[in-house]
Scaffold this motif. Structure first.
Motif, PDB file in Angstrom:
ATOM      1  N   SER A 165       0.676  -1.158  -0.162  1.00  0.00           N
ATOM      2  CA  SER A 165      -0.125   0.086  -0.040  1.00  0.00           C
ATOM      3  C   SER A 165       0.943   1.195  -0.148  1.00  0.00           C
ATOM      4  O   SER A 165       0.589   2.196  -0.497  1.00  0.00           O
ATOM      5  CB  SER A 165      -1.098  -0.154   1.172  1.00  0.00           C
ATOM      6  OG  SER A 165      -0.179   0.092   2.486  1.00  0.00           O
ATOM      7  N   MET A 166       1.963   1.275   0.754  1.00  0.00           N
ATOM      8  CA  MET A 166       2.804   2.376   0.671  1.00  0.00           C
ATOM      9  C   MET A 166       3.527   2.511  -0.572  1.00  0.00           C
ATOM     10  O   MET A 166       3.653   3.861  -1.248  1.00  0.00           O
ATOM     11  CB  MET A 166       4.051   2.511   1.968  1.00  0.00           C
ATOM     12  CG  MET A 166       3.568   2.437   3.080  1.00  0.00           C
ATOM     13  SD  MET A 166       2.739   4.270   3.519  1.00  0.00           S
ATOM     14  CE  MET A 166       4.217   4.937   3.467  1.00  0.00           C
ATOM     15  N   PHE A 167       3.908   1.352  -1.260  1.00  0.00           N
ATOM     16  CA  PHE A 167       4.415   1.805  -2.731  1.00  0.00           C
ATOM     17  C   PHE A 167       3.461   2.247  -3.631  1.00  0.00           C
ATOM     18  O   PHE A 167       3.789   2.978  -4.462  1.00  0.00           O
ATOM     19  CB  PHE A 167       4.880   0.148  -3.000  1.00  0.00           C
ATOM     20  CG  PHE A 167       5.539  -0.006  -4.272  1.00  0.00           C
ATOM     21  CD1 PHE A 167       6.834   0.729  -4.734  1.00  0.00           C
ATOM     22  CD2 PHE A 167       4.913  -0.268  -5.402  1.00  0.00           C
ATOM     23  CE1 PHE A 167       7.626   0.569  -5.872  1.00  0.00           C
ATOM     24  CE2 PHE A 167       5.406  -0.483  -6.718  1.00  0.00           C
ATOM     25  CZ  PHE A 167       6.658   0.036  -6.813  1.00  0.00           C
ATOM     26  N   SER A 168       2.085   1.674  -3.667  1.00  0.00           N
ATOM     27  CA  SER A 168       1.176   2.160  -4.363  1.00  0.00           C
ATOM     28  C   SER A 168       0.692   3.511  -4.132  1.00  0.00           C
ATOM     29  O   SER A 168       0.440   4.402  -5.192  1.00  0.00           O
ATOM     30  CB  SER A 168      -0.191   1.240  -4.078  1.00  0.00           C
ATOM     31  OG  SER A 168       0.067  -0.086  -4.611  1.00  0.00           O
ATOM     32  N   TYR A 169       0.610   3.995  -2.914  1.00  0.00           N
ATOM     33  CA  TYR A 169       0.537   5.475  -2.903  1.00  0.00           C
ATOM     34  C   TYR A 169       1.501   6.261  -3.053  1.00  0.00           C
ATOM     35  O   TYR A 169       1.489   7.369  -3.976  1.00  0.00           O
ATOM     36  CB  TYR A 169       0.216   5.588  -1.090  1.00  0.00           C
ATOM     37  CG  TYR A 169       0.107   6.912  -0.799  1.00  0.00           C
ATOM     38  CD1 TYR A 169      -1.198   7.733  -1.240  1.00  0.00           C
ATOM     39  CD2 TYR A 169       1.007   7.876  -0.362  1.00  0.00           C
ATOM     40  CE1 TYR A 169      -1.386   8.998  -0.844  1.00  0.00           C
ATOM     41  CE2 TYR A 169       1.166   9.194  -0.152  1.00  0.00           C
ATOM     42  CZ  TYR A 169      -0.099   9.656  -0.240  1.00  0.00           C
ATOM     43  OH  TYR A 169      -0.395  11.048   0.103  1.00  0.00           O
TER      44      TYR A 169
ATOM     45  N   TYR B  73       1.346   6.508  -6.956  1.00  0.00           N
ATOM     46  CA  TYR B  73       0.132   7.097  -7.424  1.00  0.00           C
ATOM     47  C   TYR B  73       0.515   8.755  -7.063  1.00  0.00           C
ATOM     48  O   TYR B  73       0.198   9.730  -8.260  1.00  0.00           O
ATOM     49  CB  TYR B  73      -0.913   6.844  -6.308  1.00  0.00           C
ATOM     50  CG  TYR B  73      -2.321   7.796  -6.428  1.00  0.00           C
ATOM     51  CD1 TYR B  73      -3.065   7.740  -7.654  1.00  0.00           C
ATOM     52  CD2 TYR B  73      -2.561   8.461  -5.596  1.00  0.00           C
ATOM     53  CE1 TYR B  73      -4.087   8.519  -7.924  1.00  0.00           C
ATOM     54  CE2 TYR B  73      -3.701   9.403  -5.724  1.00  0.00           C
ATOM     55  CZ  TYR B  73      -4.499   9.458  -6.738  1.00  0.00           C
ATOM     56  OH  TYR B  73      -5.729  10.386  -6.971  1.00  0.00           O
ATOM     57  N   SER B  74       1.305   9.130  -5.978  1.00  0.00           N
ATOM     58  CA  SER B  74       1.285  10.618  -5.812  1.00  0.00           C
ATOM     59  C   SER B  74       2.403  10.973  -6.703  1.00  0.00           C
ATOM     60  O   SER B  74       2.405  12.297  -7.013  1.00  0.00           O
ATOM     61  CB  SER B  74       2.041  10.821  -4.358  1.00  0.00           C
ATOM     62  OG  SER B  74       3.067  10.156  -3.999  1.00  0.00           O
ATOM     63  N   VAL B  75       3.434  10.507  -7.128  1.00  0.00           N
ATOM     64  CA  VAL B  75       4.607  10.530  -8.174  1.00  0.00           C
ATOM     65  C   VAL B  75       3.613  11.017  -9.559  1.00  0.00           C
ATOM     66  O   VAL B  75       3.921  12.035 -10.079  1.00  0.00           O
ATOM     67  CB  VAL B  75       5.567   9.911  -8.372  1.00  0.00           C
ATOM     68  CG1 VAL B  75       6.525  10.011  -9.613  1.00  0.00           C
ATOM     69  CG2 VAL B  75       6.383   9.794  -7.015  1.00  0.00           C
ATOM     70  N   LYS B  76       2.811  10.137  -9.878  1.00  0.00           N
ATOM     71  CA  LYS B  76       2.103  10.477 -11.128  1.00  0.00           C
ATOM     72  C   LYS B  76       1.060  11.699 -11.032  1.00  0.00           C
ATOM     73  O   LYS B  76       1.311  12.348 -11.986  1.00  0.00           O
ATOM     74  CB  LYS B  76       1.307   9.142 -11.569  1.00  0.00           C
ATOM     75  CG  LYS B  76       1.849   7.955 -11.957  1.00  0.00           C
ATOM     76  CD  LYS B  76       0.772   6.653 -12.291  1.00  0.00           C
ATOM     77  CE  LYS B  76       1.584   5.754 -12.745  1.00  0.00           C
ATOM     78  NZ  LYS B  76       0.808   4.534 -13.130  1.00  0.00           N
ATOM     79  N   GLN B  77       0.647  11.692  -9.916  1.00  0.00           N
ATOM     80  CA  GLN B  77      -0.257  13.000  -9.704  1.00  0.00           C
ATOM     81  C   GLN B  77       0.496  14.196  -9.637  1.00  0.00           C
ATOM     82  O   GLN B  77       0.189  15.244 -10.451  1.00  0.00           O
ATOM     83  CB  GLN B  77      -0.736  13.009  -8.399  1.00  0.00           C
ATOM     84  CG  GLN B  77      -1.930  13.907  -8.146  1.00  0.00           C
ATOM     85  CD  GLN B  77      -2.678  13.789  -6.968  1.00  0.00           C
ATOM     86  OE1 GLN B  77      -2.361  12.914  -5.872  1.00  0.00           O
ATOM     87  NE2 GLN B  77      -3.701  14.307  -6.702  1.00  0.00           N
ATOM     88  N   GLU B  78       1.718  14.309  -9.477  1.00  0.00           N
ATOM     89  CA  GLU B  78       2.662  15.267  -9.369  1.00  0.00           C
ATOM     90  C   GLU B  78       3.065  15.819 -11.217  1.00  0.00           C
ATOM     91  O   GLU B  78       3.086  16.814 -11.524  1.00  0.00           O
ATOM     92  CB  GLU B  78       4.070  14.705  -8.846  1.00  0.00           C
ATOM     93  CG  GLU B  78       4.191  15.598  -7.364  1.00  0.00           C
ATOM     94  CD  GLU B  78       5.376  15.351  -6.817  1.00  0.00           C
ATOM     95  OE1 GLU B  78       6.629  15.510  -7.331  1.00  0.00           O
ATOM     96  OE2 GLU B  78       5.561  14.968  -5.492  1.00  0.00           O
ATOM     97  N   LYS B  79       3.351  14.749 -11.731  1.00  0.00           N
ATOM     98  CA  LYS B  79       3.756  14.877 -13.132  1.00  0.00           C
ATOM     99  C   LYS B  79       2.399  15.470 -13.710  1.00  0.00           C
ATOM    100  O   LYS B  79       2.713  16.277 -14.622  1.00  0.00           O
ATOM    101  CB  LYS B  79       3.798  13.416 -13.747  1.00  0.00           C
ATOM    102  CG  LYS B  79       5.321  12.881 -13.386  1.00  0.00           C
ATOM    103  CD  LYS B  79       5.612  11.645 -14.139  1.00  0.00           C
ATOM    104  CE  LYS B  79       6.918  11.129 -13.655  1.00  0.00           C
ATOM    105  NZ  LYS B  79       7.464   9.957 -14.358  1.00  0.00           N
TER     106      LYS B  79
END
Length: 111
Positions: A75-79, A82-88
């Motif tokens: 779950s930490m890896f997925s989050y 997800y947050s890095v993609k959202q930053e892009k």
């Protein structure tokens, strides 16, 4: 075990109390004269009995703990992904916003 003044040993033979004491010594002295190797063997046997009795419960607890830790890591890896993609995506939106600010608002007159 004693009944009617006669000692019974584990084989089932009857011995008098005096015969048993003469052959094997007193029970109290046998308990206090354990050598270090005998003590280690006794402790090892107790530990082995404990593990044999509780092995299934310990395996179940270890499995549950492993699955819980694994789920947390995933779950930490997925989050994080997800947050890095959202930053892009936010960077792309910021770039588009800069372009629109530089160009100015689009109206029918200046497009």
């Amino acid at each position: 075990m004693q009944s009617d003044g006669v000692w019974h040993n584990w084989v089932g033979k009857k011995k008098s109390g005096k015969q048993d004491m003469a052959e094997h010594g007193t029970p109290e002295s046998a308990k206090t004269t354990l050598t270090a190797a005998e003590k280690q063997l006794l402790i090892h046997r107790k530990q082995l009995d404990y593990w044999q009795k509780n092995a299934a419960r310990i395996r179940r607890r270890n499995l549950l703990t492993g699955l819980t830790i694994g789920a947390f890591v995933i779950s930490m890896f997925s989050y994080t992904i997800y947050s890095v993609k959202q930053e892009k995506i936010m960077d792309e939106i910021d770039d588009e916003a800069r372009i629109h600010i530089i160009r100015g608002p689009r109206t029918g007159a200046n497009s």
